[in-house]
Write a protein that holds these residues in place. Structure first.
Motif, PDB file in Angstrom:
ATOM      1  N   VAL A  56       0.825  -1.216   0.000  1.00 14.69           N
ATOM      2  CA  VAL A  56       0.000   0.000   0.000  1.00 14.69           C
ATOM      3  C   VAL A  56       0.855   1.261   0.000  1.00 14.69           C
ATOM      4  O   VAL A  56       0.488   2.269  -0.619  1.00 14.69           O
ATOM      5  N   THR A  57       2.005   1.231   0.668  1.00 12.81           N
ATOM      6  CA  THR A  57       2.913   2.377   0.658  1.00 12.81           C
ATOM      7  C   THR A  57       3.535   2.546  -0.720  1.00 12.81           C
ATOM      8  O   THR A  57       3.645   3.663  -1.242  1.00 12.81           O
ATOM      9  N   ILE A  58       3.934   1.431  -1.332  1.00 18.15           N
ATOM     10  CA  ILE A  58       4.552   1.474  -2.658  1.00 18.15           C
ATOM     11  C   ILE A  58       3.566   1.991  -3.696  1.00 18.15           C
ATOM     12  O   ILE A  58       3.893   2.880  -4.496  1.00 18.15           O
ATOM     13  N   ASP A  59       2.352   1.444  -3.712  1.00 16.29           N
ATOM     14  CA  ASP A  59       1.354   1.872  -4.694  1.00 16.29           C
ATOM     15  C   ASP A  59       0.960   3.325  -4.481  1.00 16.29           C
ATOM     16  O   ASP A  59       0.705   4.060  -5.444  1.00 16.29           O
ATOM     17  N   SER A  60       0.915   3.756  -3.225  1.00 18.14           N
ATOM     18  CA  SER A  60       0.599   5.159  -2.946  1.00 18.14           C
ATOM     19  C   SER A  60       1.684   6.077  -3.497  1.00 18.14           C
ATOM     20  O   SER A  60       1.389   7.154  -4.039  1.00 18.14           O
ATOM     21  N   THR A  61       2.934   5.659  -3.379  1.00 17.85           N
ATOM     22  CA  THR A  61       4.038   6.442  -3.939  1.00 17.85           C
ATOM     23  C   THR A  61       3.970   6.469  -5.457  1.00 17.85           C
ATOM     24  O   THR A  61       4.113   7.524  -6.094  1.00 17.85           O
ATOM     25  N   LEU A  62       3.726   5.326  -6.070  1.00 17.55           N
ATOM     26  CA  LEU A  62       3.655   5.256  -7.528  1.00 17.55           C
ATOM     27  C   LEU A  62       2.532   6.140  -8.074  1.00 17.55           C
ATOM     28  O   LEU A  62       2.708   6.856  -9.061  1.00 17.55           O
ATOM     29  N   LEU A  63       1.386   6.110  -7.418  1.00 14.65           N
ATOM     30  CA  LEU A  63       0.202   6.803  -7.946  1.00 14.65           C
ATOM     31  C   LEU A  63       0.142   8.283  -7.586  1.00 14.65           C
ATOM     32  O   LEU A  63      -0.560   9.053  -8.244  1.00 14.65           O
ATOM     33  N   THR A  64       0.867   8.698  -6.531  1.00 17.30           N
ATOM     34  CA  THR A  64       0.864  10.119  -6.152  1.00 17.30           C
ATOM     35  C   THR A  64       2.152  10.834  -6.519  1.00 17.30           C
ATOM     36  O   THR A  64       2.198  12.071  -6.516  1.00 17.30           O
ATOM     37  N   GLY A  65       3.219  10.072  -6.808  1.00 17.81           N
ATOM     38  CA  GLY A  65       4.502  10.695  -7.110  1.00 17.81           C
ATOM     39  C   GLY A  65       5.163  11.300  -5.893  1.00 17.81           C
ATOM     40  O   GLY A  65       5.987  12.216  -5.995  1.00 17.81           O
ATOM     41  N   THR A  66       4.818  10.809  -4.707  1.00 19.00           N
ATOM     42  CA  THR A  66       5.392  11.315  -3.455  1.00 19.00           C
ATOM     43  C   THR A  66       5.754  10.139  -2.549  1.00 19.00           C
ATOM     44  O   THR A  66       5.214   9.044  -2.687  1.00 19.00           O
ATOM     45  N   TYR A  67       6.670  10.401  -1.623  1.00 19.33           N
ATOM     46  CA  TYR A  67       6.970   9.416  -0.590  1.00 19.33           C
ATOM     47  C   TYR A  67       5.948   9.548   0.540  1.00 19.33           C
ATOM     48  O   TYR A  67       5.070  10.412   0.515  1.00 19.33           O
ATOM     49  N   ALA A  68       6.088   8.703   1.545  1.00 19.36           N
ATOM     50  CA  ALA A  68       5.080   8.613   2.605  1.00 19.36           C
ATOM     51  C   ALA A  68       4.957   9.877   3.449  1.00 19.36           C
ATOM     52  O   ALA A  68       3.926  10.095   4.075  1.00 19.36           O
ATOM     53  N   ASP A  69       5.992  10.723   3.477  1.00 17.21           N
ATOM     54  CA  ASP A  69       5.874  11.964   4.244  1.00 17.21           C
ATOM     55  C   ASP A  69       4.845  12.895   3.641  1.00 17.21           C
ATOM     56  O   ASP A  69       4.345  13.801   4.318  1.00 17.21           O
ATOM     57  N   LYS A  70       4.495  12.658   2.375  1.00 21.55           N
ATOM     58  CA  LYS A  70       3.475  13.475   1.718  1.00 21.55           C
ATOM     59  C   LYS A  70       2.144  12.724   1.573  1.00 21.55           C
ATOM     60  O   LYS A  70       1.083  13.292   1.814  1.00 21.55           O
ATOM     61  N   HIS A  71       2.176  11.444   1.176  1.00 20.63           N
ATOM     62  CA  HIS A  71       0.898  10.739   0.973  1.00 20.63           C
ATOM     63  C   HIS A  71       0.328  10.126   2.251  1.00 20.63           C
ATOM     64  O   HIS A  71      -0.845   9.773   2.315  1.00 20.63           O
ATOM     65  N   HIS A  72       1.147   9.953   3.301  1.00 22.85           N
ATOM     66  CA  HIS A  72       0.686   9.591   4.645  1.00 22.85           C
ATOM     67  C   HIS A  72       0.128   8.164   4.761  1.00 22.85           C
ATOM     68  O   HIS A  72      -0.718   7.903   5.628  1.00 22.85           O
ATOM     69  N   ILE A  73       0.599   7.251   3.918  1.00 25.60           N
ATOM     70  CA  ILE A  73       0.302   5.820   4.114  1.00 25.60           C
ATOM     71  C   ILE A  73       1.608   5.174   4.540  1.00 25.60           C
ATOM     72  O   ILE A  73       2.446   4.808   3.706  1.00 25.60           O
ATOM     73  N   PRO A  74       1.832   5.005   5.868  1.00 25.36           N
ATOM     74  CA  PRO A  74       3.154   4.635   6.385  1.00 25.36           C
ATOM     75  C   PRO A  74       3.551   3.172   6.164  1.00 25.36           C
ATOM     76  O   PRO A  74       4.732   2.841   6.244  1.00 25.36           O
ATOM     77  N   GLY A  75       2.575   2.298   5.949  1.00 27.52           N
ATOM     78  CA  GLY A  75       2.896   0.887   5.825  1.00 27.52           C
ATOM     79  C   GLY A  75       1.627   0.060   5.818  1.00 27.52           C
ATOM     80  O   GLY A  75       0.507   0.599   5.796  1.00 27.52           O
ATOM     81  N   LEU A  76       1.802  -1.246   5.859  1.00 28.34           N
ATOM     82  CA  LEU A  76       0.646  -2.139   5.919  1.00 28.34           C
ATOM     83  C   LEU A  76       0.102  -2.216   7.340  1.00 28.34           C
ATOM     84  O   LEU A  76      -1.025  -2.632   7.564  1.00 28.34           O
ATOM     85  N   ASN A  77       0.917  -1.774   8.298  1.00 30.88           N
ATOM     86  CA  ASN A  77       0.570  -1.867   9.712  1.00 30.88           C
ATOM     87  C   ASN A  77       1.173  -0.665  10.431  1.00 30.88           C
ATOM     88  O   ASN A  77       2.397  -0.510  10.440  1.00 30.88           O
ATOM     89  N   TRP A  78       0.331   0.205  11.003  1.00 26.94           N
ATOM     90  CA  TRP A  78       0.836   1.396  11.680  1.00 26.94           C
ATOM     91  C   TRP A  78      -0.149   1.856  12.749  1.00 26.94           C
ATOM     92  O   TRP A  78      -1.256   1.333  12.847  1.00 26.94           O
ATOM     93  N   PHE A  79       0.264   2.833  13.542  1.00 26.33           N
ATOM     94  CA  PHE A  79      -0.542   3.288  14.678  1.00 26.33           C
ATOM     95  C   PHE A  79      -0.999   4.719  14.454  1.00 26.33           C
ATOM     96  O   PHE A  79      -0.182   5.617  14.223  1.00 26.33           O
ATOM     97  N   ASP A  80      -2.307   4.921  14.488  1.00 26.40           N
ATOM     98  CA  ASP A  80      -2.901   6.250  14.358  1.00 26.40           C
ATOM     99  C   ASP A  80      -2.929   6.894  15.735  1.00 26.40           C
ATOM    100  O   ASP A  80      -3.766   6.549  16.581  1.00 26.40           O
ATOM    101  N   HIS A  81      -2.023   7.835  15.961  1.00 29.74           N
ATOM    102  CA  HIS A  81      -1.883   8.453  17.283  1.00 29.74           C
ATOM    103  C   HIS A  81      -3.118   9.249  17.670  1.00 29.74           C
ATOM    104  O   HIS A  81      -3.525   9.264  18.837  1.00 29.74           O
TER     105      HIS A  81
END
Length: 489
Positions: A58-83
């Motif tokens: 999900v992080t990889i596809d988000s990067t491919l489809l938005t042209g940004t890394y996770a600091d911009k698209h905000h999908i950190p991984g397949l498993n993460w914690f919403d603070h």
């Protein structure tokens, strides 16, 4: 065969999950992948495309489809914690872990919240950009699908109890042409063999339907997911699924008068999303149980909401993990010191103020860095760097040019993961052969796994046929601008 009045040539991007350079090349050299061989020999072949981090779908596809890394698209991984919500966000890492977190919650995250809530509204997907230009697009078998078209998704009655869509239908923002397993189908009488998506045959049949019906849009994105599961058990050298997927690509190319005519009418791209690292056979030696390393702290449990007394939350993404520190009296550096005692952890990173700090269980010293400094890397990104560059296997030349070794585009990718969402947390990376484990986490002894920053999982192939162009840099983050340019030329 294509009524493409608004764009030069349709672009068809085939994402083969876990396709790696060496197995691909071996399949081609042994004559087991004639369609891929044809595309490679009649186009460009790039063997070192840099994926995003963590190297999870999900992080990889988000990067491919938005042209940004996770600091911009905000999908950190397949498993993460919403603070902000104090909840673990899991998109389906394994049955036991998913069951403890709740099947309804996990399916809701994957099918709806990922695209409609969690993927940042501050970035646009390629689908949204194309829609603004009046160019339609298609998504087949991808869980990252956000577009501008309100789309009705249907949940079969037998599955409605496993989702939060008890009425059986809901509206999401999708592409103008959308296929995702039983939830949305192009061929109304078809039935996918996998509930949440389709296997390689189903995916290829959906694509061929568009070609036969003369409905290919400006951009079509298809994902073949089958190979990932097999490689987890068989190891990274297996080529059986490559051969099967190639047979489906052959059938697709055969819809045209000739394979060359398929290139004349369309631009074809084939890409892997992540590689795999072979895992060891001995549990004690190769499985890193974070609960044991951090046993002196109170760790949140999956089956209940996070408690006030909980000090840590563990979110494992196979060979990478996020360690969240909830107790303000605990410093990130103190937790990092505890992690350094395990020599199987090659990278331990966290952020403090504007800088990223890195230590290791394998190497001595510290490294700190931040953007906008006197050092320039091979992607023209500038950095301020202090400390031991060997911790990220950086090679610094006399003119302050930075080259990457075992961790491609490491500075940007680690920075992006640490700035991908809110909270106080540490990123840990396992050395090759090892896999992280927490409560109910699936692990992969005697097989293969991914998720880490290492080049074994980060470098994947890209085949481009039907155009002589190629991305500015061989990175996923540069693919969106490349595809948009090709469509508009």
């Amino acid at each position: 065969m294509n009524n493409n009045t608004q764009w030069r040539k349709p672009v068809i991007l085939l994402n083969i999950d876990s396709l790696m350079p060496e197995p691909l090349e071996r399949a081609v050299q042994t004559g087991k992948a004639p369609a891929l061989q044809f595309l490679m020999e009649n186009g460009n072949y790039i063997s070192n495309m840099v994926s995003s981090f963590p190297t999870m779908s999900v992080t990889i596809d988000s990067t491919l489809l938005t042209g940004t890394y996770a600091d911009k698209h905000h999908i950190p991984g397949l498993n993460w914690f919403d603070h902000s919500r104090k909840e673990i966000i899991n998109y389906g890492t394994g049955f036991r872990e998913t069951f403890r977190l709740g099947l309804k919650r996990t399916s809701h995250n994957m099918l709806y919240r990922l695209n409609n809530e969690q993927l940042s509204s501050e970035v646009s997907t390629i689908y949204e950009d194309l829609a603004d230009m009046g160019i339609p697009s298609a998504s087949i078998n991808s869980f990252v699908y956000r577009g501008n078209t309100p789309t009705r998704m249907h949940v079969p009655r037998l599955l409605s109890t496993l989702t939060r869509f008890e009425d059986g239908e809901w509206t999401t923002k999708g592409t103008s042409i959308f296929s995702l397993g039983v939830f949305s189908k192009l061929r109304t009488r078809s039935f996918p063999t996998q509930i949440a998506a389709g296997n390689y045959k189903y995916t290829a049949r959906e694509l061929r339907y568009l070609i036969r019906k003369n409905k290919l849009p400006g951009f079509t994105f298809c994902i073949f997911q089958d190979m990932d599961t097999r490689i987890h058990f068989k190891g990274p050298t297996d080529i059986k699924v490559i051969t099967k997927i190639d047979q489906e690509i052959q059938k697709t190319l055969n819809l045209y008068p000739s394979w060359q005519e398929a290139l004349n009418q369309n631009i074809w791209m084939v890409i892997g999303d992540n590689g795999h690292s072979a895992t060891g056979t001995n549990y004690r030696k190769y499985i890193i149980d974070l609960r044991k390393i951090l046993k002196n702290f109170r760790i949140a449990r999956l089956e209940r909401p996070v408690q006030k007394k909980d000090q840590l939350v563990l979110c494992v993404n196979q060979r990478m993990a996020y360690i969240y520190v909830l107790n303000d009296n605990l410093t990130l550096s103190a937790i990092a010191e505890q992690l350094k005692n395990d020599q199987r952890i090659d990278i331990i990173a966290w952020k403090e103020k504007d800088s990223v700090h890195v230590v290791s269980g394998m190497k001595k010293g510290t490294l700190s860095y931040c953007p906008n400094g006197e050092y320039t890397d091979m992607y023209k990104q500038t950095w301020r760097i202090e400390g031991n560059p060997e911790l990220l296997d950086l090679h610094v030349k006399e003119d302050k040019e930075v080259l990457y070794g075992n961790y491609p585009d490491a500075l940007a990718r680690v920075y992006s993961a640490l700035h991908s969402h809110s909270g106080r947390f540490i990123v840990v990376n396992a050395k090759p052969g090892c896999d992280f484990k927490a409560q109910s986490t699936p692990f992969h002894l005697s097989g293969a796994a991914h998720g880490s920053l290492h080049k074994q999982e980060s470098l994947v192939p890209l085949v481009i046929a039907g155009t002589r162009s190629r991305p500015t840099y061989p990175r996923f983050v540069d693919m969106k601008s490349f595809i948009l340019k090709e469509i508009q030329q």
